[in-house]
Design a protein around this motif. Structure first.
Motif, mmCIF file in Angstrom:
data_model
loop_
_atom_site.group_PDB
_atom_site.id
_atom_site.type_symbol
_atom_site.label_atom_id
_atom_site.label_comp_id
_atom_site.label_asym_id
_atom_site.label_seq_id
_atom_site.Cartn_x
_atom_site.Cartn_y
_atom_site.Cartn_z
ATOM 1 N N VAL A 56 -2.134 -2.314 -7.004
ATOM 2 C CA VAL A 56 -2.083 -1.085 -6.191
ATOM 3 C C VAL A 56 -1.558 0.082 -7.016
ATOM 4 O O VAL A 56 -2.101 1.195 -6.974
ATOM 5 C CB VAL A 56 -1.185 -1.300 -4.949
ATOM 6 C CG1 VAL A 56 -0.953 0.019 -4.219
ATOM 7 C CG2 VAL A 56 -1.819 -2.320 -4.014
ATOM 8 N N SER A 115 0.896 3.388 -3.223
ATOM 9 C CA SER A 115 -0.208 4.327 -3.414
ATOM 10 C C SER A 115 0.004 5.595 -2.588
ATOM 11 O O SER A 115 -0.208 6.725 -3.062
ATOM 12 C CB SER A 115 -1.532 3.657 -3.025
ATOM 13 O OG SER A 115 -2.610 4.535 -3.199
ATOM 14 N N SER A 137 0.815 -1.206 0.000
ATOM 15 C CA SER A 137 0.000 0.000 0.000
ATOM 16 C C SER A 137 0.857 1.270 0.000
ATOM 17 O O SER A 137 0.370 2.360 -0.341
ATOM 18 C CB SER A 137 -0.928 0.012 1.214
ATOM 19 O OG SER A 137 -0.177 0.013 2.425
ATOM 20 N N ALA A 195 -3.488 3.801 -8.690
ATOM 21 C CA ALA A 195 -2.970 5.029 -8.084
ATOM 22 C C ALA A 195 -2.417 5.980 -9.149
ATOM 23 O O ALA A 195 -2.627 7.196 -9.089
ATOM 24 C CB ALA A 195 -1.896 4.693 -7.063
#
Length: 419
Positions: free
Chosen positions: A244, A202, A199, A248
């Protein structure tokens, strides 16, 4: 079968590193050696292009600068991330154009910047005021990329050494660069080697957008986003990253005139290299419960191919080349070849009772291994036996394989093929 460490070995499509290692274990004079499987690298390149077609990879040369790896990547259109003059020289010697290189070192000695100027490598990173003044003095026409940082959980975190705070420091550095008349073209970041928070990509892409907007307010229009490295060598994990990263980028950088690049190293080479070490000594001892424990000493070291184990706390579990069947497994420790007591490769792992001069085979040894060899305690860099199957060899020919390799083609094709 016979294999050469001097040339590329073109083999039948059913030959893999295990075949090479089994063959070499018979003919090799007990020296440690690698098998490099270029087929694995080709698979990784094609998979990257399938999952993240918008992101142009710039391979991190420091990860593994093997000549066949660099040539193969260059042939497939992969660009390069260099962080030293020697890395620049290696890449440029392959007739790679300077505009295919990013000098991704935020703290460069003056001589490195001078070397980049001399060779026309004008894309480089920075994260401090000092770096901006050096570049202004030596290479004022360089294209600069500001590196930002954020706290990310990884096997080797890079944020303390590299990168500026995107909100507190980046705007100030952008103002200084504007006042100096320097050309800042983009933003870069790196989630760290062995990133354990996908994560984070992002989060950092969002922070990069903040820096882009800050630059725009100062009259600077940037056009490059560099999402760095941190990608696992396990091909199957790339999809998790893509799931991810792609959304993004589309959310924060939908403009197609924004070029997106990355700096993968481990992803391309980790699983392509297999290391075979020979057990040259054996010792037994009793643990605190008076259970026999086996110490095996092999001819490699944490000062050599296992440097990545010591630095990033990776655990590599070997497999013996001999099939011991369903025998009893014993508490075992594997030591490196030097006289240094920290030279420990494996601690308290379960192995069969190994024979003297047994071969232990370590998979996934392509990243941060070959560049780590030193002369300490007489360590020798193992030979590398590089293979490519016939199908991929013909594919490479269609992609205009390297001129010097054409001269070797007839010799390589005469290598004895398995029946």
């Amino acid at each position: 079968m016979s294999f050469s460490s001097e040339t590329l070995n073109v083999v039948n499509n059913n030959i893999d590193p295990w075949n090479v290692i089994k063959s070499m274990s018979v003919t090799n004079p007990k020296n440690a050696f690698y098998c490099c499987d270029l087929n694995d690298v080709i698979e990784k390149i094609l998979y990257w292009k399938k999952l993240m077609p918008r992101i142009q990879p710039f391979y991190a040369v420091k990860c593994n600068d093997d000549k066949y790896i660099l040539k193969l990547l260059a042939t497939f259109g992969v660009n390069f991330h260099c962080c030293s003059s020697s890395a620049l020289n290696k890449v440029l010697s392959l007739n790679v154009k300077p505009n295919r290189i990013i000098y991704a070192n935020t703290a460069k000695p003056k001589m490195f910047i001078q070397h980049a100027l001399k060779n026309g490598v004008d894309l480089m990173t920075f994260d401090s005021k000092t770096e901006l003044y050096k570049i202004k003095e030596i290479f004022p026409n360089a294209k600069l990329v500001i590196r930002i940082t954020s706290k990310v959980k990884a096997l080797a975190e890079l944020g303390e050494k590299f990168g500026c705070h995107p909100r507190k420091e980046a705007p100030k550095l952008l103002k200084i660069s504007r006042d100096l008349g320097l050309n800042v073209v983009g933003v870069s970041f790196h989630v760290g080697y062995g990133c354990q928070e996908i994560s984070a990509f992002s989060k950092l892409i969002k922070l990069a957008k903040f820096v882009f907007n800050s630059a725009r307010k100062m009259g600077c229009e940037m056009n490059l986003l560099d999402i760095g490295g941190g990608f696992s060598g396990n091909k199957n994990l790339l999809k998790e990253c893509a799931d991810v990263i792609n959304p993004a980028i589309e959310k924060y950088f939908p403009e197609k005139d924004i070029k997106v690049i990355s700096e993968p190293g481990t992803y391309f080479v980790e699983s392509a290299f297999t290391l075979a070490c020979n057990v040259h000594s054996i010792r037994t001892t009793l643990d605190e419960n008076k259970v026999k424990k086996y110490y095996y000493y092999v001819n490699d070291s944490v000062y050599g191919g296992f440097g990545n184990v010591m630095l990033s706390k990776l655990v590599r579990i070997p497999r013996p080349i001999t099939d011991y069947g369903n025998c009893e497994l014993c508490n075992s420790t594997v030591w490196g070849i030097t006289n240094d007591s920290v030279d420990k490769i494996n601690t308290n792992i379960l192995l069969p009772k190994l024979k003297f001069e047994e071969w232990l085979v370590y998979d996934n040894m392509g990243n941060y291994s070959l560049p780590f060899y030193t002369a300490f305690s007489g360590i020798e860099t193992p030979k590398v036996y590089t293979i490519i199957n016939e199908n991929n060899w013909h594919l490479i020919q269609d992609l205009f394989w390297f001129a010097e390799e054409k001269e070797l083609q007839q010799k390589m094709m005469c290598i004895e093929q398995p029946k």
